[in-house]
Design a protein around this motif. Structure first.
Motif, mmCIF file in Angstrom:
data_model
loop_
_atom_site.group_PDB
_atom_site.id
_atom_site.type_symbol
_atom_site.label_atom_id
_atom_site.label_comp_id
_atom_site.label_asym_id
_atom_site.label_seq_id
_atom_site.Cartn_x
_atom_site.Cartn_y
_atom_site.Cartn_z
ATOM 1 N N VAL A 181 0.837 -1.207 0.000
ATOM 2 C CA VAL A 181 0.000 0.000 0.000
ATOM 3 C C VAL A 181 0.869 1.254 0.000
ATOM 4 C CG1 VAL A 181 -1.636 1.350 1.359
ATOM 5 C CG2 VAL A 181 -1.993 -1.104 1.072
ATOM 6 N N ILE A 182 1.924 1.264 0.815
ATOM 7 C CA ILE A 182 2.825 2.417 0.850
ATOM 8 C C ILE A 182 3.485 2.629 -0.513
ATOM 9 C CG2 ILE A 182 4.985 3.296 1.813
ATOM 10 C CD1 ILE A 182 4.220 2.039 4.463
ATOM 11 N N THR A 187 4.032 5.866 -5.383
ATOM 12 C CA THR A 187 4.325 5.872 -6.815
ATOM 13 C C THR A 187 3.138 6.283 -7.680
ATOM 14 O OG1 THR A 187 3.820 3.485 -6.941
ATOM 15 C CG2 THR A 187 6.122 4.125 -6.612
ATOM 16 N N ARG A 188 1.924 6.216 -7.139
ATOM 17 C CA ARG A 188 0.746 6.563 -7.946
ATOM 18 C C ARG A 188 0.027 7.818 -7.473
ATOM 19 N NH1 ARG A 188 2.632 4.431 -12.193
ATOM 20 N NH2 ARG A 188 2.690 2.151 -12.230
ATOM 21 N N LYS A 189 0.267 8.209 -6.231
ATOM 22 C CA LYS A 189 -0.383 9.399 -5.706
ATOM 23 C C LYS A 189 0.577 10.584 -5.589
ATOM 24 C CE LYS A 189 -4.324 7.355 -5.266
ATOM 25 N NZ LYS A 189 -5.480 7.726 -6.151
ATOM 26 N N THR A 190 1.835 10.354 -5.901
ATOM 27 C CA THR A 190 2.820 11.444 -5.921
ATOM 28 C C THR A 190 3.547 11.408 -7.264
ATOM 29 O OG1 THR A 190 4.693 10.161 -5.030
ATOM 30 C CG2 THR A 190 3.152 11.090 -3.429
ATOM 31 N N PHE A 195 8.568 10.089 -12.024
ATOM 32 C CA PHE A 195 10.024 10.265 -12.084
ATOM 33 C C PHE A 195 10.719 8.935 -12.386
ATOM 34 C CE2 PHE A 195 9.797 14.068 -8.944
ATOM 35 C CZ PHE A 195 9.343 14.866 -9.978
ATOM 36 N N ILE A 196 10.272 7.868 -11.720
ATOM 37 C CA ILE A 196 10.873 6.542 -11.933
ATOM 38 C C ILE A 196 10.686 6.093 -13.369
ATOM 39 C CG2 ILE A 196 10.670 4.103 -11.327
ATOM 40 C CD1 ILE A 196 9.968 4.967 -8.480
ATOM 41 N N GLU A 197 9.479 6.273 -13.901
ATOM 42 C CA GLU A 197 9.211 5.861 -15.271
ATOM 43 C C GLU A 197 9.990 6.700 -16.274
ATOM 44 O OE1 GLU A 197 4.990 6.015 -15.673
ATOM 45 O OE2 GLU A 197 4.677 4.079 -14.691
ATOM 46 N N SER A 198 10.129 7.993 -16.003
ATOM 47 C CA SER A 198 10.870 8.867 -16.924
ATOM 48 C C SER A 198 12.351 8.508 -16.941
ATOM 49 C CB SER A 198 10.681 10.335 -16.523
ATOM 50 O OG SER A 198 11.259 10.593 -15.250
#
Length: 345
Positions: A181-182, A187-190, A195-198
């Motif tokens: 959940v964290i 990764t989906r709400k911030t 950034f990780i995907e870019s």
């Protein structure tokens, strides 16, 4: 529906579960004993918890177009350090002993993740080589910590981490749920997920756009190390012992398979944590199936690899299109010949 990234993984998980149900009609049975739930499905979630944790961390690393081959060694080191700390204590059941052992293990896991991230992000070493160093050396470190022996402990408080229950379910399931959940929220709400995907898609372009790609890569390797450290605590506490030689062995390969089955590409970029969760459950269900039907230990890995290969092929759009075209060619050879002739005319 069919094109959804979770469609085929869920189908394969359902097929495996149905196969087990046919082989053992009581496979889905869940019983209550002494206030705790027991059953094959509960065991899959419980015993699959360490793999799910490692796979979650591996997902974010792979999303940056990296790889972490050292997670199995970090699992072994984490468990070895925790059990060694507890074994040296005069009161193994003391809360202070538990907190100290867990704190040292997790701090060391973070440090090992930082080491991997430093080699990849700061020195520019290829991820597969950078993490291979710790994969080899880490296993040796774990054996040095345990002096080549299996360290056993008798701490009921430590055993609770991997073998205890909270309410009616194993405590390890709640640990996995919290980490999952964290991870999803961060990764989906911030902007972190973007950034990780870019960084995984175009690290240079993301750097020019203002994204601190080195910091992002450093962060995901640290997080992956932390996940492996928690997995090591669960594994070692479940059996109240630490085996530096076998603990976490081949976990890195199972984690990578879980991530790939879940739909995340090894080329980096877009990632799917929910898909990774399904992929890890497929791996654990497959392991349970192999043991249940009595496959000889010497060919277990062969059977496992064949099934995983079949799962990956079924997920491949290219493979399915090739099979479909081959089937159409065999079924309608004359019609295809007429169309070619008409096209030439």
């Amino acid at each position: 529906m069919v094109k959804h990234h979770l469609f085929w993984p869920i189908c394969m998980l359902a097929i495996l579960l149905l196969f087990n149900l046919v082989y053992s009609p009581r496979f889905f049975a869940i019983t209550m004993k002494d206030g705790h739930l027991y059953g094959s499905l509960i065991d899959i979630l419980n015993f699959g918890s360490p793999l799910i944790l490692v796979a979650i961390g591996m997902t974010l690393v792979i999303a940056t177009k990296g790889i972490d081959l050292s997670v199995g060694s970090v699992v072994a080191i984490s468990g070895a350090v925790a059990c060694l700390t507890i074994s040296k204590s005069n009161d193994q059941n003391a809360l202070g002993t538990l907190l100290l052992s867990v704190g040292i293990s997790l701090a060391l896991s973070l440090l090992l993740g930082l080491w991997n991230g430093f080699l990849v992000a700061k020195t520019g070493i290829q991820p597969i080589i950078a993490t291979l160093i710790l994969m080899v050396a880490g296993r040796g470190i774990a054996q040095l910590i345990t002096s080549g022996q299996i360290i056993t402990v008798s701490s009921s408080s430590y055993k609770y981490i991997g073998a205890g229950s909270l309410g009616t379910l194993p405590f390890s399931i709640f640990l996995v749920a919290i980490v999952f959940v964290i991870s999803v929220l961060l990764t989906r709400k911030t902007a972190l997920g973007l950034f990780i995907e870019s960084v995984g898609c175009k690290p240079t372009a993301s750097l020019l756009a203002g994204v601190r790609s080195h910091t992002v890569m450093l962060s995901v390797y640290i997080f992956c190390g932390l996940c492996a450290g928690v997995a090591g605590l669960i594994l070692s506490s479940n059996v109240s012992s630490a085996d530096g030689n076998n603990a976490g062995l081949w976990y890195e390969l199972d984690a990578i398979l879980a991530v790939v089955i879940g739909g995340t590409s090894l080329n980096g970029g877009r990632f799917f944590l929910s898909g990774t969760l399904i992929g890890a459950l497929i791996i654990q269900t497959l392991t349970t199936t192999i043991y249940m039907i009595g496959v000889p230990p010497e060919i277990t890995l062969v059977v496992k690899s064949i099934v995983v290969l079949a799962v990956c092929l079924i997920q491949s759009d290219t493979f399915r299109k090739t099979i479909l075209m081959s089937w159409k060619t065999r079924k309608y050879p004359a019609e295809r010949g007429v169309k070619r002739h008409a096209a030439k005319s």
